[in-house]
Design a protein around this motif. Structure first.
Motif, PDB file in Angstrom:
ATOM      1  N   ARG A 125      10.721  48.630  -3.364  1.00  0.00           N
ATOM      2  CA  ARG A 125       9.408  48.550  -4.028  1.00  0.00           C
ATOM      3  C   ARG A 125       8.582  49.820  -3.850  1.00  0.00           C
ATOM      4  O   ARG A 125       7.378  49.819  -4.153  1.00  0.00           O
ATOM      5  N   ALA A 126       9.179  50.879  -3.339  1.00  0.00           N
ATOM      6  CA  ALA A 126       8.432  52.130  -3.147  1.00  0.00           C
ATOM      7  C   ALA A 126       7.825  52.544  -4.492  1.00  0.00           C
ATOM      8  O   ALA A 126       8.468  52.430  -5.525  1.00  0.00           O
ATOM      9  N   PRO A 127       6.568  53.019  -4.475  1.00  0.00           N
ATOM     10  CA  PRO A 127       5.844  53.181  -5.735  1.00  0.00           C
ATOM     11  C   PRO A 127       6.210  54.419  -6.555  1.00  0.00           C
ATOM     12  O   PRO A 127       5.841  54.485  -7.720  1.00  0.00           O
ATOM     13  N   THR A 128       6.852  55.412  -5.965  1.00  0.00           N
ATOM     14  CA  THR A 128       7.283  56.570  -6.753  1.00  0.00           C
ATOM     15  C   THR A 128       8.694  56.942  -6.307  1.00  0.00           C
ATOM     16  O   THR A 128       9.155  56.533  -5.233  1.00  0.00           O
ATOM     17  N   LEU A 129       9.353  57.751  -7.126  1.00  0.00           N
ATOM     18  CA  LEU A 129      10.714  58.173  -6.775  1.00  0.00           C
ATOM     19  C   LEU A 129      10.696  59.016  -5.503  1.00  0.00           C
ATOM     20  O   LEU A 129      11.583  58.909  -4.657  1.00  0.00           O
ATOM     21  N   GLU A 130       9.663  59.846  -5.373  1.00  0.00           N
ATOM     22  CA  GLU A 130       9.603  60.697  -4.190  1.00  0.00           C
ATOM     23  C   GLU A 130       9.420  59.849  -2.922  1.00  0.00           C
ATOM     24  O   GLU A 130      10.087  60.067  -1.912  1.00  0.00           O
ATOM     25  N   ARG A 131       8.526  58.886  -2.969  1.00  0.00           N
ATOM     26  CA  ARG A 131       8.324  58.013  -1.800  1.00  0.00           C
ATOM     27  C   ARG A 131       9.598  57.235  -1.484  1.00  0.00           C
ATOM     28  O   ARG A 131       9.931  57.008  -0.327  1.00  0.00           O
ATOM     29  N   LYS A 132      10.294  56.815  -2.513  1.00  0.00           N
ATOM     30  CA  LYS A 132      11.543  56.084  -2.295  1.00  0.00           C
ATOM     31  C   LYS A 132      12.562  56.992  -1.603  1.00  0.00           C
ATOM     32  O   LYS A 132      13.213  56.597  -0.631  1.00  0.00           O
ATOM     33  N   ALA A 133      12.665  58.222  -2.088  1.00  0.00           N
ATOM     34  CA  ALA A 133      13.630  59.161  -1.512  1.00  0.00           C
ATOM     35  C   ALA A 133      13.288  59.463  -0.054  1.00  0.00           C
ATOM     36  O   ALA A 133      14.161  59.485   0.821  1.00  0.00           O
TER      37      ALA A 133
END
Lengths: 329, 253
Positions: free
Chosen positions: A74-82
């Motif tokens: 559920r991370a809100p952006t691709l960068e945060r997910k990465a």
């Protein structure tokens, strides 16, 4: 981090005159600041205490994947997910070095995992708290990894060589984790009113559990003296907790967030903050298995282990098949 | 369809494949059969999400409507996704996850090998970078497929079941449509059908070593890469993945 309430495998500090010549030589090496290496002679109790501490630390890294994994999807952006994926991967890696460090003391990773699953070994109480909104992922990095760093920076000086070296390596990665946590907190605290509410909610729930990470107050820590004499532990719980509060409060003020401790105030004389102790009854409840997530965390781990048995068996069987012709030659 | 429109669609396909598979793989976090696999799965997911950023940012640039990778990832609905059906299928057990990974990695490695010579330099550049990661992915997933296929009786049966389930989703990789034709004409990407031979050789070799049997029959499911008919699974994935962006529009994170 993540070793609390480690019972030293002996009662009190042994006076020098009661030591055997080997024990005396061992203590002299510790006092001279030498590192103890796996093949060196060491007292059985030193070995047993270290296995408990390193094992608990390793388990904490592994169980610690769960509250963060709760938000990867559920991370809100691709960068945060990465970034979160990279962090969780580091933590699993820390688990791996620490199990390896424990193995140098003569206990296998599988034995330690079995002890964890049987409830005979623990992991840090902090991972029995839930991550309920996205700011919790920021707060885990900032407060939980921040607390871990305070403890682990001290442990770089611990007397057992493999553990000390693991700490040096782990600390480098942990400071990246704490920074990414703070970066999430800044985005949230300076964001929309809803984001700010998430940030405050995370701090309200995680502040005291973070303080608990250092273990009970020194006056109630019966095991500290021998562990300190052996330099398995190099600072007391209260010293480390004070250090953490002192470094964290200005960061919280910068974010414009409120510390949930109404009695927190700067003490000019001691050059540190006076603060309210966490609810130690709650702490002991969590340690006993009654935290909000204890049962679910352990079920998750045991289920993963049991469901993975066929994979481990298969890969072992395959490796044996491949090794067999070579061995027959 | 103009060349730019076709290129946009083509880039969405590349980026959506890595996004959806990366999201699926990341669901494993903390639940793998052994710690080394937790690390490897997180690492694979991380690579895939990194590739997604490159492909979808380029897609947004080509589209020219101010959408970046995040807007494309988090603010499109199911019908606008252009990934293969294969990658949106649920993880199943570890064996199925690794079989799906292998079937995808093998295709991606062949495709990226060709895209490195793309007439569109921005595509070639990303292919070059991603190709290094994917070379490692295919090495790892094929090793795991071999180990589990040729492991115990149970693992063999599980891997054969995984292959039987997934195989009807492989054909979509090689079925050309007007987007592919336009890309081939422009020298930007190869004709997908032309990748089949190399793919079959690679996959056949690994499955053979894994003592697994490729299912017979040429039937395959389609509808992912053109968005015409995704599986029921993708919508559920998006509700989770896109939730924060949808619930709190306009916030920066």
């Amino acid at each position: 981090m993540y070793a609390q309430m480690i019972r030293t495998a002996s009662t009190g500090v042994k006076p020098r005159e009661e030591m055997t010549p080997e024990e005396r030589r061992f203590q002299d090496r510790i006092d001279a600041g030498e590192k103890i290496e796996p093949k060196d002679w060491m007292p059985d109790d030193y070995r047993a205490t270290l296995i408990r501490q390193i094992g608990q630390h390793a388990h904490s890294e592994v169980v610690g994947q769960l509250p963060e994994g709760n938000w990867i999807t559920r991370a809100p952006t691709l960068e945060r997910k990465a970034i979160l994926l990279a962090k969780v991967q580091d933590e699993a890696g820390h688990g791996l070095y620490l199990y390896s460090a424990a193995e140098t003391l003569g206990v296998s990773r599988d034995e330690l995992i079995e002890l964890l699953h049987e409830g005979r070994m623990k992991y840090s109480s902090i991972f029995n708290y839930p991550t309920l909104n996205w700011a919790d992922i920021g707060a885990v990095g900032w407060l939980v990894d921040g607390a871990a760093i305070v403890n682990q920076v001290a442990l770089q000086r611990t007397s057992y060589g493999p553990y000390s070296r693991a700490m040096i390596r782990i600390c480098k990665e942990e400071s990246f984790h704490a920074r990414q946590g703070y970066s999430i907190m800044m985005a949230m605290a300076f964001g929309t009113p809803e984001q700010k509410r998430m940030a405050q909610d995370a701090v309200d729930r995680l502040w005291y559990p973070a303080l608990m990470m250092f273990g009970p107050p020194d006056k109630d820590s019966v095991h500290t003296a021998q562990s300190m004499a052996w330099k398995i532990k190099v600072a007391t719980n209260d010293e480390l907790r004070q250090k953490f509060v002192n470094q964290t409060i200005p960061q919280m003020e910068y974010l414009g967030l409120k510390c949930p401790d109404p009695d927190l105030k700067w003490n000019e004389e001691k050059q540190g903050y006076d603060f309210t102790e966490p609810d130690w009854d709650e702490f002991f409840d969590v340690i006993k298995g009654n935290g909000p997530c204890n049962v679910d965390r352990m079920n998750d781990r045991v289920k993963a282990w049991e469901k993975g048995a066929w994979v481990r068996d298969a890969l072992l069987a395959h490796a044996r098949k491949k090794a067999a012709p070579a061995a027959a030659e | 369809m103009t060349r730019e429109e076709a290129l946009f669609q083509f880039l969405l396909r590349l980026g959506d494949n890595t996004l959806v598979l990366g999201q699926r793989v990341s669901e494993w976090c903390g639940h793998a059969p052994v710690l080394e696999e937790d690390i490897a799965l997180a690492n694979t997911a991380l690579d895939l999400i990194g590739q997604t950023q490159l492909w979808l940012n380029l897609a947004g640039e080509v589209e020219g409507k101010g959408r970046d990778a995040d807007k494309l990832a988090f603010l499109r609905d199911v019908w606008d996704f252009r990934n293969l059906l294969l990658v949106e299928l649920p993880n199943g057990d570890f064996g199925r996850t690794m079989m799906r990974q292998f079937l995808f990695d093998a295709w991606q490695s062949v495709l990226l090998g060709r895209l490195m010579n793309s007439a569109e330099p921005r595509v070639a550049e990303i292919a070059e970078k991603a190709g290094k990661e994917v070379a490692y992915h295919v090495e790892r997933s094929s090793g795991t497929v071999v180990g589990l296929g040729d492991g115990t009786e149970e693992s063999h049966a599980r891997m054969q079941a995984a292959l039987d389930y997934l195989w009807p989703y492989v054909g979509e990789m090689f079925a050309p449509d007007e987007v592919d034709e336009e890309m081939a004409r422009a020298g930007i990407a190869p004709d997908p059908a032309g990748l089949r031979e190399e793919y079959d050789a690679l996959v056949g070799r690994v499955l053979d070593e894994a003592t697994l049997r490729v299912p017979e029959g040429r039937f395959f499911h389609r509808g992912g890469k053109n968005g015409a008919r995704h599986t029921e699974h993708l919508g559920h994935m998006l509700t989770q993945m896109q939730w924060l962006q949808r619930a709190y529009p306009g916030a920066s994170w």
